[in-house]
Scaffold this motif. Structure first.
Motif, PDB file in Angstrom:
ATOM      1  N   LEU A  15      57.385  33.381  41.861  1.00 46.10           N
ATOM      2  CA  LEU A  15      57.296  33.363  43.318  1.00 46.10           C
ATOM      3  C   LEU A  15      56.194  34.286  43.814  1.00 46.10           C
ATOM      4  O   LEU A  15      55.453  33.955  44.740  1.00 46.10           O
ATOM      5  CB  LEU A  15      58.639  33.789  43.919  1.00 46.10           C
ATOM      6  CG  LEU A  15      58.740  33.790  45.445  1.00 46.10           C
ATOM      7  CD1 LEU A  15      58.572  32.378  45.992  1.00 46.10           C
ATOM      8  CD2 LEU A  15      60.070  34.380  45.888  1.00 46.10           C
ATOM      9  N   GLU A  16      56.063  35.452  43.175  1.00 44.90           N
ATOM     10  CA  GLU A  16      55.037  36.429  43.532  1.00 44.90           C
ATOM     11  C   GLU A  16      54.229  36.802  42.293  1.00 44.90           C
ATOM     12  O   GLU A  16      54.596  36.460  41.172  1.00 44.90           O
ATOM     13  CB  GLU A  16      55.677  37.686  44.144  1.00 44.90           C
ATOM     14  CG  GLU A  16      56.548  37.426  45.364  1.00 44.90           C
ATOM     15  CD  GLU A  16      55.758  36.993  46.591  1.00 44.90           C
ATOM     16  OE1 GLU A  16      54.520  37.147  46.577  1.00 44.90           O
ATOM     17  OE2 GLU A  16      56.376  36.512  47.554  1.00 44.90           O
ATOM     18  N   ALA A  17      53.145  37.521  42.507  1.00 49.20           N
ATOM     19  CA  ALA A  17      52.240  37.887  41.424  1.00 49.20           C
ATOM     20  C   ALA A  17      52.746  39.124  40.691  1.00 49.20           C
ATOM     21  O   ALA A  17      52.173  40.215  40.780  1.00 49.20           O
ATOM     22  CB  ALA A  17      50.840  38.122  41.971  1.00 49.20           C
ATOM     23  N   SER A  18      53.844  38.956  39.961  1.00 52.61           N
ATOM     24  CA  SER A  18      54.443  40.073  39.234  1.00 52.61           C
ATOM     25  C   SER A  18      55.310  39.538  38.101  1.00 52.61           C
ATOM     26  O   SER A  18      55.989  38.514  38.257  1.00 52.61           O
ATOM     27  CB  SER A  18      55.301  40.925  40.178  1.00 52.61           C
ATOM     28  OG  SER A  18      56.083  41.850  39.450  1.00 52.61           O
ATOM     29  N   HIS A  39      43.185  36.128  41.177  1.00 48.29           N
ATOM     30  CA  HIS A  39      43.070  37.579  41.278  1.00 48.29           C
ATOM     31  C   HIS A  39      42.847  38.146  39.876  1.00 48.29           C
ATOM     32  O   HIS A  39      42.673  37.395  38.916  1.00 48.29           O
ATOM     33  CB  HIS A  39      44.329  38.150  41.917  1.00 48.29           C
ATOM     34  CG  HIS A  39      44.648  37.509  43.243  1.00 48.29           C
ATOM     35  ND1 HIS A  39      43.958  37.811  44.400  1.00 48.29           N
ATOM     36  CD2 HIS A  39      45.582  36.571  43.581  1.00 48.29           C
ATOM     37  CE1 HIS A  39      44.445  37.095  45.401  1.00 48.29           C
ATOM     38  NE2 HIS A  39      45.427  36.332  44.940  1.00 48.29           N
ATOM     39  N   ALA A  40      42.846  39.465  39.745  1.00 47.42           N
ATOM     40  CA  ALA A  40      42.517  40.098  38.472  1.00 47.42           C
ATOM     41  C   ALA A  40      43.469  39.686  37.354  1.00 47.42           C
ATOM     42  O   ALA A  40      43.042  39.401  36.235  1.00 47.42           O
ATOM     43  CB  ALA A  40      42.525  41.618  38.642  1.00 47.42           C
ATOM     44  N   LYS A  41      44.765  39.614  37.655  1.00 48.90           N
ATOM     45  CA  LYS A  41      45.751  39.289  36.613  1.00 48.90           C
ATOM     46  C   LYS A  41      46.472  37.982  36.864  1.00 48.90           C
ATOM     47  O   LYS A  41      46.883  37.307  35.931  1.00 48.90           O
ATOM     48  CB  LYS A  41      46.780  40.423  36.510  1.00 48.90           C
ATOM     49  CG  LYS A  41      47.812  40.181  35.420  1.00 48.90           C
ATOM     50  CD  LYS A  41      48.825  41.323  35.307  1.00 48.90           C
ATOM     51  CE  LYS A  41      49.863  41.002  34.223  1.00 48.90           C
ATOM     52  NZ  LYS A  41      50.901  42.054  34.104  1.00 48.90           N
ATOM     53  N   LYS A  59      46.432  35.152  31.637  1.00 53.68           N
ATOM     54  CA  LYS A  59      46.330  35.100  30.171  1.00 53.68           C
ATOM     55  C   LYS A  59      47.060  33.893  29.596  1.00 53.68           C
ATOM     56  O   LYS A  59      47.008  33.651  28.398  1.00 53.68           O
ATOM     57  CB  LYS A  59      46.913  36.382  29.557  1.00 53.68           C
ATOM     58  CG  LYS A  59      46.208  37.667  29.976  1.00 53.68           C
ATOM     59  CD  LYS A  59      46.762  38.871  29.227  1.00 53.68           C
ATOM     60  CE  LYS A  59      48.220  39.164  29.541  1.00 53.68           C
ATOM     61  NZ  LYS A  59      48.448  39.520  30.954  1.00 53.68           N
ATOM     62  N   GLN A  60      47.745  33.126  30.458  1.00 59.70           N
ATOM     63  CA  GLN A  60      48.609  32.062  29.957  1.00 59.70           C
ATOM     64  C   GLN A  60      48.137  30.662  30.334  1.00 59.70           C
ATOM     65  O   GLN A  60      48.912  29.724  30.398  1.00 59.70           O
ATOM     66  CB  GLN A  60      50.042  32.300  30.441  1.00 59.70           C
ATOM     67  CG  GLN A  60      50.638  33.579  29.864  1.00 59.70           C
ATOM     68  CD  GLN A  60      52.099  33.751  30.179  1.00 59.70           C
ATOM     69  OE1 GLN A  60      52.527  33.628  31.332  1.00 59.70           O
ATOM     70  NE2 GLN A  60      52.893  34.037  29.163  1.00 59.70           N
TER      71      GLN A  60
END
Length: 256
Positions: A15-18, A39-41, A59-60
């Motif tokens: 849901l969020e970038a985490s 974004h960066a990650k 990375k995925q």
């Protein structure tokens, strides 16, 4: 616009970038998407298959060209058909995949992603199967544990279950139950339904929150704690273990 494809077996869509954010769905190997924000990650993406949006770890996945995205969108899709199997690359490295993964440009036990070629010799599904096959494919997920956002035989939610069963049979469903309920033809009575039709259930606020696949003789197979078989009546789902109604029937839809 950037584009990507999932090159791992099962990847969480959040849901969020985490990493600690809620998993709203999963990408399976071979599914491709638009990158809405990068974004960066993390990247916010929109899946081509069902337009579902969420965040994926950079990375995925691997980036693909717009031309490749369009070719993948228009190809006649072939899906992996084993509950769990593997494919190998040119160096004989193995990658495990669950049932329902896309095998891009599959031909004679080989498929490709970009310049990389892979081998897969397991069962495959391609094209539309008969409506009778929906129940057979649903049984493949029997006793799968419930997992919010899940889409595999190792954890699945109610709408992920119906979406994947229909996908294996060559039919398209949206990701969430409330969206699936907008598809197909409304049936007035349970007696009009056939095995393979969908039953939807709502909560006290009238929001559709659950879906299952109707079987013969007023049984239903659905994901509730696990993928299980219960009874369906005009009130809703009657749990055969607890001897209680667990879900309130809202509408029955014929998709096929």
């Amino acid at each position: 616009m950037l584009y990507g494809i999932c090159n791992l077996s099962i990847v969480p869509l959040r849901l969020e970038a985490s990493d600690t954010s809620e998993m709203v769905s999963q990408l399976l190997f071979g599914e491709h998407f638009e990158v809405l924000e990068q974004h960066a990650k993390w990247s916010r993406i929109k899946l081509q298959y069902d337009n579902y949006e969420g965040y994926i770890d950079n990375k995925q996945f691997v980036e693909i060209s717009e031309d490749m995205f369009l070719k993948l969108s228009n190809e006649h899709k072939t899906l992996s058909g084993e509950i769990l199997d593997f494919f190998s690359d040119s160096k004989n490295n193995l990658t495990t995949i669950p049932i329902g993964c896309h095998l891009p440009f599959y031909n004679k036990e080989h498929f490709v992603i970009g310049s990389h070629s892979y081998s897969y010799d397991g069962i495959t599904y391609s094209g539309k199967l008969s409506k009778e096959e929906i129940i057979n494919k649903a049984f493949l997920f029997l006793n799968t544990p419930y997992l919010w956002g899940g889409r595999t035989p190792f954890g699945i939610d109610c709408s992920g279950f119906t979406q994947m069963v229909y996908k294996l049979c060559g039919y398209h469903l949206q990701r969430d139950a409330k969206d699936q309920a907008t598809q197909g033809e409304v049936l007035s009575f349970i007696e009009e339904s056939e095995p393979g039709d969908l039953a939807f259930f709502d909560n006290d606020e009238g929001i559709i929150t659950h879906v299952g696949i109707i079987m013969k003789d007023y049984y239903i197979i659905h994901a509730h704690g696990k993928v299980r078989i219960d009874l369906l009546d005009h009130s809703g789902i009657y749990n055969l273990d607890t001897k209680k109604h667990t879900h309130k029937l809202r509408v029955i839809k014929k998709i096929i």
